[in-house]
Write an enzyme that holds these catalytic residues in place. Structure first.
Site, PDB file in Angstrom:
ATOM      1  N   TRP A  89       0.838  -1.215   0.000  1.00 45.85           N
ATOM      2  CA  TRP A  89       0.000   0.000   0.000  1.00 45.85           C
ATOM      3  C   TRP A  89       0.866   1.255   0.000  1.00 45.85           C
ATOM      4  CZ3 TRP A  89      -1.847   2.804   4.872  1.00 45.85           C
ATOM      5  CH2 TRP A  89      -0.966   2.617   5.934  1.00 45.85           C
ATOM      6  N   ASP A  90       2.158   1.088   0.274  1.00 44.08           N
ATOM      7  CA  ASP A  90       3.107   2.199   0.234  1.00 44.08           C
ATOM      8  C   ASP A  90       2.946   2.968  -1.085  1.00 44.08           C
ATOM      9  OD1 ASP A  90       3.874   0.052   1.898  1.00 44.08           O
ATOM     10  OD2 ASP A  90       5.955   0.692   1.954  1.00 44.08           O
TER      11      ASP A  90
ATOM     12  N   GLU B 105       0.460  -3.194  12.507  1.00 40.62           N
ATOM     13  CA  GLU B 105       0.471  -4.651  12.295  1.00 40.62           C
ATOM     14  C   GLU B 105       0.741  -5.448  13.572  1.00 40.62           C
ATOM     15  OE1 GLU B 105       3.474  -4.629   9.246  1.00 40.62           O
ATOM     16  OE2 GLU B 105       1.968  -4.690   7.663  1.00 40.62           O
TER      17      GLU B 105
ATOM     18  N   LYS C  18       2.621  -0.090  16.306  1.00 41.52           N
ATOM     19  CA  LYS C  18       3.808  -0.045  15.455  1.00 41.52           C
ATOM     20  C   LYS C  18       3.919   1.273  14.686  1.00 41.52           C
ATOM     21  CE  LYS C  18       5.796  -2.527  11.520  1.00 41.52           C
ATOM     22  NZ  LYS C  18       5.619  -3.653  10.601  1.00 41.52           N
ATOM     23  N   GLN C  19       2.787   1.704  14.111  1.00 41.24           N
ATOM     24  CA  GLN C  19       2.851   2.859  13.210  1.00 41.24           C
ATOM     25  C   GLN C  19       1.511   3.573  13.191  1.00 41.24           C
ATOM     26  OE1 GLN C  19       3.437  -0.217  10.041  1.00 41.24           O
ATOM     27  NE2 GLN C  19       2.499   1.314   8.725  1.00 41.24           N
TER      28      GLN C  19
HETATM   29  O1  IFM Z   1       3.594  -1.563   3.959  1.00 44.19           O
HETATM   30  C1  IFM Z   1       4.471  -1.582   5.034  1.00 44.19           C
HETATM   31  C2  IFM Z   1       3.705  -1.924   6.272  1.00 44.19           C
HETATM   32  O2  IFM Z   1       2.725  -0.953   6.544  1.00 44.19           O
HETATM   33  C3  IFM Z   1       4.641  -2.017   7.454  1.00 44.19           C
HETATM   34  N1  IFM Z   1       5.657  -2.997   7.209  1.00 44.19           N
HETATM   35  C4  IFM Z   1       6.452  -2.688   6.012  1.00 44.19           C
HETATM   36  C5  IFM Z   1       5.570  -2.576   4.789  1.00 44.19           C
HETATM   37  C6  IFM Z   1       6.419  -2.200   3.565  1.00 44.19           C
HETATM   38  O3  IFM Z   1       6.951  -0.917   3.701  1.00 44.19           O
END
Ligand code: IFM
Length: 721
Positions: free
Chosen positions: A321-322, A463, A574-575
């Protein structure tokens, strides 16, 4: 020019993997890790090809690395001169971000070597290197330029049946194991000295060798050209690779370099941001733009960009999705044809998404979480290896990160809104939106006793918490996807017949009726004191600090997520997750709501992904937390200058460049600091310039108009270019 060159003094064997990323040269077709010509697979030398994948036995499928066409090795009086093995007196590497020109200077004592190389932006199949050797002592010099056999692969080998050709043009032709794709690398060298050239072919590759008795003070110059083609480009890929380097040799290094620089000038003219007031930030921003621009698929009308760009095989070279959420904004605002290519790739891979949904028992399009060519799912069921047991851990990214389809729709719709170009929707885009919406119609969980609809058993951007219900981000993205499907009717009011025929072709009539109802019924998030609950039950998890969770780790590479991860039972994420939703849907929230959520979630976020900081920075700009936004901007923009970012997920290497952060840096500067908004083709600025910046200027396009934004603390204007 100031702030355009990244330099490193010394050969740093301990950081060679990270330096290979930081000094990467690439041109969208291929990427070459930034290490000296003498280095080989032991130092992670690699020429990674975009869009060419292979699986070896039951290992992970990953992109193919081509043989290295610019390998040059020296020996003097029988002693091998490589920075990795010899005692170097001085070694310096420099990457000019304006032109992707990598130079190095090595003083070996008896001789010194200076080189300049690039992967051509004018001809994506060409790479060129110009070397100068200065002799300081009389002795016997041997130069070996060729195509070595040693290729660094994470899950290889991928190239078989290698055929070497010696002679004026060296060539290595080989085929991949899985799909029998031919990869051809040819090399041509033009020495500016007259010494007999001999050839060696054998197990180690194919080389041209010059041996010369040299005298102190002598200088030898040499240009090396390599051409790379695969049978996906042309049937006669060997001939094409040979022709490429032969023609470049005729033209000469300087002429090839000129064409390459002109191509980069044109790219920078359309995309380059100028930041004044802070030198380190200006360099970091330039680095980000270089790294994203150099991996853009300009040679292909339908191709996307892997999560680690062309810096190697990490993350299986897959598209996440990046692409839609993090790289797309810079491209759609500066070079819409690249944004179009990223989306054309999703349109082309719709059959893969339909197949994946069907495998899970759903109708519609469920895109691959880690998409390879043809939309094939690269994400395995066991994507992490436990550092304690060394066993693969069952992860659910592939099955449960269902927001991916809606992320693609988000970008498709933005493409239309920003460019005004409907042709992508007409050529498969509308079908993608409808099929994604259909997937969410199917994937929803309705109840007998309630009216609202849940999305159970999902994973949001964070995640570390797997298999949760009603992730606020996911539910909001799904709503947007369903709304986008309905909006198609309005977009195609003047092509009613065409649109109705499309619905008919997709047997969509019954689904169409259900879209509006589902939008109304999707469960909204729980809100407590203005803070949105990330998913059902999140507020009930242990509320401890990041330091507490970090202190529980037993191993530095331990994975924080999954069933046994240290973060899973806590509110540590995580994010950016809720904050990503706020950044993508700013109109849904007041500044106060945005700020309350920022204040709650930021201290609870590990920023364990390079995708995180930019989302927090965007929201911080909006709510006036400019010092925090500035720090997050620096963290995002400088990641590929410092070689930062996480290197391990459990026992899996995840290092490489960080295109999502590179795109994130553009977003913070343009959408955050400058406050650029393009609404129905009309551009506006709402600046929030941190005190550290005195001037920010950048080009962009809106509905085909070429514009320039200029922002200082005294004025903000958009002018035509
Ligand atoms: O798409 C990301 C994900 O959100 C977090 N782990 C790494 C992936 C690739 O950058």
């Amino acid at each position: 020019m100031e702030n355009a060159i990244l330099k490193k003094i010394g050969y740093d064997a301990g950081n060679i993997a990270s330096d290979g990323n930081r000094f990467l040269c690439a041109n969208g077709y291929m990427g070459m890790r930034g290490i000296p010509e003498e280095d080989g697979s032991g130092q992670y030398a690699a020429v990674t090809l975009a869009g060419v994948y292979d699986r070896y036995r039951d290992r992970w499928r990953e992109p193919v690395n081509a043989p290295h066409g610019l390998s040059v090795r020296l020996s003097f009086d029988g002693a091998s001169m490589t920075p990795a093995s010899a005692e170097t007196v001085r070694h310096e590497t420099a990457l000019d971000y304006r032109y992707g020109l990598l130079s190095r200077d090595t003083d070996y004592g008896p001789l010194s070597l200076h080189s300049e190389r690039f992967l051509s932006m004018a001809d994506c199949h060409l790479m060129a290197d110009c070397l100068r050797i200065r002799i300081r002592r009389d002795g016997m010099l041997e130069i070996r330029a060729g195509i070595p056999d040693d290729i660094w692969d994470i899950n290889g080998p991928h190239l078989f049946d290698k055929q070497y050709q010696a002679g004026r043009i060296l060539c290595c032709e080989a085929v991949t194991g899985e799909k029998r794709i031919t990869v051809a690398t040819a090399q041509h060298a033009v020495p500016a000295f007259a010494v007999e050239e001999t050839y060696e072919t054998g197990k180690g590759g194919v080389f041209r060798v010059w041996r010369k008795q040299v005298r102190s003070g002598e200088e030898l110059a040499l240009s090396v050209f390599a051409g790379v083609y695969t049978s996906l480009d042309r049937g006669d890929c060997k001939a094409a690779a040979e022709e490429t380097c032969l023609n470049a040799g005729k033209k000469g290094f300087d002429a090839c370099l000129r064409e390459h620089m002109q191509a980069w000038d044109a790219i920078r003219d359309r995309s380059e941001m100028v930041l004044e007031g802070d030198g380190a930030a200006a360099l970091a921003l330039r680095a980000s733009q270089y790294h994203l621009n150099c991996i853009a698929p300009r040679h292909a009308g339908s191709m996307s960009i892997p999560a680690r760009g062309l810096s190697g095989q990490t993350y299986k070279g897959a598209v996440f999705w990046d692409a839609e959420i993090f790289y797309f904004p810079m491209f759609v605002h500066t070079q819409p044809e690249i944004a179009r290519s990223l989306l054309a790739y999703r349109i082309e891979t719709l059959p893969g998404a339909l197949k994946k949904a069907a495998e899970y028992g759903f109708r519609g399009a469920f895109y691959a979480w880690e998409s390879q060519e043809g939309g094939e799912e690269g994400c395995t069921n066991f994507n992490v290896v436990d550092v304690f047991t060394h066993r693969p851990v069952r992860t659910y990214f592939r099955d449960k990160q269902i927001h991916i389809s809606a992320d693609i729709v988000y970008a498709l719709r933005s493409y239309y809104e920003i460019t005004g170009d409907r042709s992508l929707l007409e050529n498969g885009g509308a079908e993608v939106i409808l099929e994604c919406a259909r997937f969410y119609l199917n994937r929803s969980n309705a109840h007998l006793d309630r009216d609202d609809v849940d999305y159970d058993d999902v994973i949001g951007p964070d995640e570390y918490h797997e298999r949760v219900s009603n992730n606020a981000f996911t539910n909001r993205m799904i709503r947007h996807c369903l709304e986008s499907a309905l909006r198609l009717e309005e977009i195609f009011t003047d092509r009613r017949g065409w649109f109705e025929a499309l619905l008919k072709k997709l047997a969509y009539e019954a689904d169409w009726e259900r879209l509006g109802t589902l939008i109304q019924r999707i469960r909204g998030p729980v809100i407590r004191g203005g803070v949105i609950e990330q998913f059902d039950g999140y507020f009930g998890l242990e509320d401890c600090s990041l330091e507490t969770v970090r202190a529980r780790l037993c191993h530095p590479k331990e994975y924080w997520g999954g069933d046994h991860g240290v973060a899973g039972t806590t509110q540590i994420i995580k994010q950016a997750d809720v904050i990503a939703m706020i950044a993508l849907f700013p109109g849904d929230f007041t500044d106060e709501e945005a700020d309350a959520n920022w204040a709650y979630y930021e201290p609870r976020t590990e920023h364990g992904s390079s995708l995180s900081s930019c989302m927090y920075a965007l929201t911080a700009c909006r709510t006036g937390r400019l010092d925090e936004a500035w720090d997050l901007f620096l963290r995002t923009a400088s990641i590929d200058v410092t070689g930062g970012g996480k290197q391990w997920a459990g026992e899996i290497y995840i290092g490489g460049t960080h295109p999502a952060a590179n795109g994130g840096a553009w977003m913070i500067a343009a959408l955050g600091f400058a406050g650029l908004r393009v609404v129905r083709g009309e551009a506006e600025l709402h600046p929030r310039l941190p005190r550290q910046i005195t001037r920010l200027s950048f080009p962009f396009t809106a509905k085909g108009k070429q514009l320039q934004a200029e922002i200082t603390h005294h004025h903000a204007v958009i002018r035509p270019r």
